[in-house]
Scaffold this active site. Structure first.
Site, short mmCIF file in Angstrom:
data_model
loop_
_atom_site.label_atom_id
_atom_site.label_comp_id
_atom_site.label_asym_id
_atom_site.label_seq_id
_atom_site.Cartn_x
_atom_site.Cartn_y
_atom_site.Cartn_z
N ASN A 181 42.66 26.99 44.27
CA ASN A 181 42.38 25.54 43.95
C ASN A 181 42.67 24.68 45.22
OD1 ASN A 181 45.12 24.77 43.17
ND2 ASN A 181 44.96 26.03 41.50
N GLY B 185 57.40 21.78 36.47
CA GLY B 185 56.46 22.64 36.84
C GLY B 185 55.29 21.85 37.55
N CYS B 186 55.19 21.88 38.89
CA CYS B 186 54.33 20.82 39.67
C CYS B 186 53.37 21.62 40.34
CB CYS B 186 55.13 20.03 40.66
SG CYS B 186 54.30 18.86 41.38
N LYS C 155 37.40 45.98 50.25
CA LYS C 155 36.48 44.84 50.18
C LYS C 155 35.43 45.13 49.73
CE LYS C 155 34.27 41.67 53.30
NZ LYS C 155 33.87 41.49 54.80
N LEU D 192 54.83 27.25 32.50
CA LEU D 192 55.74 26.35 31.60
C LEU D 192 56.31 26.64 30.01
CD1 LEU D 192 54.57 22.82 32.71
CD2 LEU D 192 57.01 23.32 32.53
N PHE E 122 53.42 18.92 34.79
CA PHE E 122 52.18 18.13 35.31
C PHE E 122 50.97 18.48 34.53
CE2 PHE E 122 55.61 16.80 38.09
CZ PHE E 122 55.14 15.93 38.98
N LYS F 78 49.35 18.82 25.70
CA LYS F 78 50.03 19.84 26.64
C LYS F 78 51.50 19.56 26.34
CE LYS F 78 50.23 21.53 31.33
NZ LYS F 78 49.79 21.33 32.56
N LYS G 200 53.69 23.01 24.33
CA LYS G 200 54.70 23.77 25.36
C LYS G 200 56.00 23.16 25.17
CE LYS G 200 50.83 24.76 28.93
NZ LYS G 200 50.58 24.88 30.26
#
Length: 405
Positions: free
Chosen positions: A213, A274-275, A290, A311, A326, A340, A344
């Protein structure tokens, strides 16, 4: 009394575009009661003039090694004895090399050899130059001798590149000077072990491809720096990012979500932040070689399986640390964040809207809302470094109120 009242700060300015920030630094130091003198190298004078520096410092700007106006003609000795702290900002790659090898053919190099005051470097250069093995070797040599380093930061550079190499901002340089001379004014996390995850994860598809990401890791690294400044014992678990390790922080580099979880579980943290932007899924069967594109088979189908929830796993331990999450969302930000938080079993969650490109992934600024079961605190848009300091203060306050034994 002001934090730097009566302190003698000697600033060395070398050749780099970041020199334009130094008049602001001088003003901030003088506002704290410091006396400031300046050594300007020939390269530095290409970016800021002696007249400007003299106007803001109220002192003569020094440029020459052999100064007939100095007492006994030894201006470098006078300046070396006068200084309570010497900071070189910006510190160019050339300056780092000269200092590492003890060159004394100009005023700045000679003063650095002749002074017993702490020496602080604020590196500033192109991101590729900063990564060069020669520069890193010089930095290792200097830090091994006890030289202090602040920065560099990561972001857009004057040359158009993006990466680590930007000089720290004047407010950061001032805070570092205060810390070196007086120690941190408060140590909210003295002796507390803080573990922070930062950046993206990479989930392999085959030996050359992966799922990831856009997370830059900037917020997590800024939090690690801020926590260390508050006296914490900081472990930074970093996904693949191109950022300099903050001073005083233990960094562990990982690739995948499973790597990150295994490393996090091995830490006996008091606070877990937890960033990181952890990939939700990974490929079930990673190819050994590949994957080739062929006309007959068409596009391959990838079977994805869910990654472990880092987390949630940390928070579910028998004796969990205080867990801070986060939530990077593009809509219904606070509603998703609260869900969340409850699912959690987190102490706090930091929610931000990444649909806003000014504060989303890879940006230098952020704006967030911090939520708990009974509280909501808004932090307006600001640099991630400044925001990190406020967030760490908020997290530390919550920790001492609800978790400190």
């Amino acid at each position: 009394m002001s934090a730097l009242a009566g302190q003698h700060i000697l600033l060395g300015i070398t050749g780099g575009i970041a020199a334009y920030k130094i008049p602001e630094l001088i003003r901030r130091l003088k506002d704290e009661g410091a006396q400031v003198r300046v050594i300007l190298t020939q390269g530095g004078s290409a970016f800021v003039t002696p007249m400007t520096l003299q106007a803001v410092s109220g002192e003569e700007v020094h440029t020459e090694l052999l100064d007939t106006r100095a007492e006994a003609g030894m201006g470098h000795i006078e300046l070396a004895k006068w200084a309570d702290l010497v900071m070189i900002a910006p510190a160019s790659a050339n300056t780092l090399a000269r200092l590492a090898h003890g060159f004394a053919d100009d005023l700045l190099g000679t003063v650095c050899l002749a002074t017993s005051a702490p020496l602080v470097l604020a590196p500033a250069m192109n991101q590729q130059m900063w990564k060069h093995p020669a520069v890193q070797a010089n930095m290792q040599l200097l830090t091994a001798r006890g030289v202090h380093v602040v920065g560099p930061e990561s972001g857009s550079q004057a040359c158009g590149d993006v990466g680590a190499g930007r000089m720290s901002e004047p407010y950061q340089l001032k805070a570092f000077i205060i810390e070196q001379l007086q120690g941190p004014s408060t140590q909210l996390l003295d002796g507390v072990h803080v573990t922070i995850t930062a950046g993206p994860t990479r989930e392999p598809i085959d030996p050359v491809r992966y799922i990831s990401n856009h997370s830059s890791g900037k917020m997590g690294f800024a939090l690690a720096h801020a926590a260390a400044q508050q006296g914490a014992n900081v472990t930074l678990i970093a996904g693949p990012v191109d950022l300099a390790t903050p001073p005083g922080v233990q960094r562990i580099d990982v690739e995948s979500a499973q790597d990150m979880l295994d490393t996090a579980l091995a830490q006996a943290a008091d606070i877990f932040i937890g960033c990181a932007a952890v990939a939700d899924y990974r490929v079930a069967d990673v190819a050994d070689h590949k994957m080739k594109k062929t006309a007959n088979t068409g596009a391959p189908t990838l079977k994805l399986i869910e990654n472990p929830d880092i987390l949630k796993t940390i928070a579910a331990q028998t004796k969990p640390p205080m867990c801070v999450g986060f939530a990077a969302e593009t809509r219904d930000v606070e509603a998703y964040a609260l869900d969340k938080l409850k699912r959690k079993k987190l102490a706090l969650i930091v929610a931000n809207d990444v649909s806003n490109t000014a504060i989303g992934f890879n940006s230098d600024d952020n704006a967030v809302v911090v939520l708990s079961e009974d509280d909501r605190v808004v932090f307006e848009q600001q640099s991630k470094q400044m925001l990190a300091q406020q967030l760490i203060h908020h997290i530390a306050t919550h920790y001492h109120k609800h978790f400190r034994k």
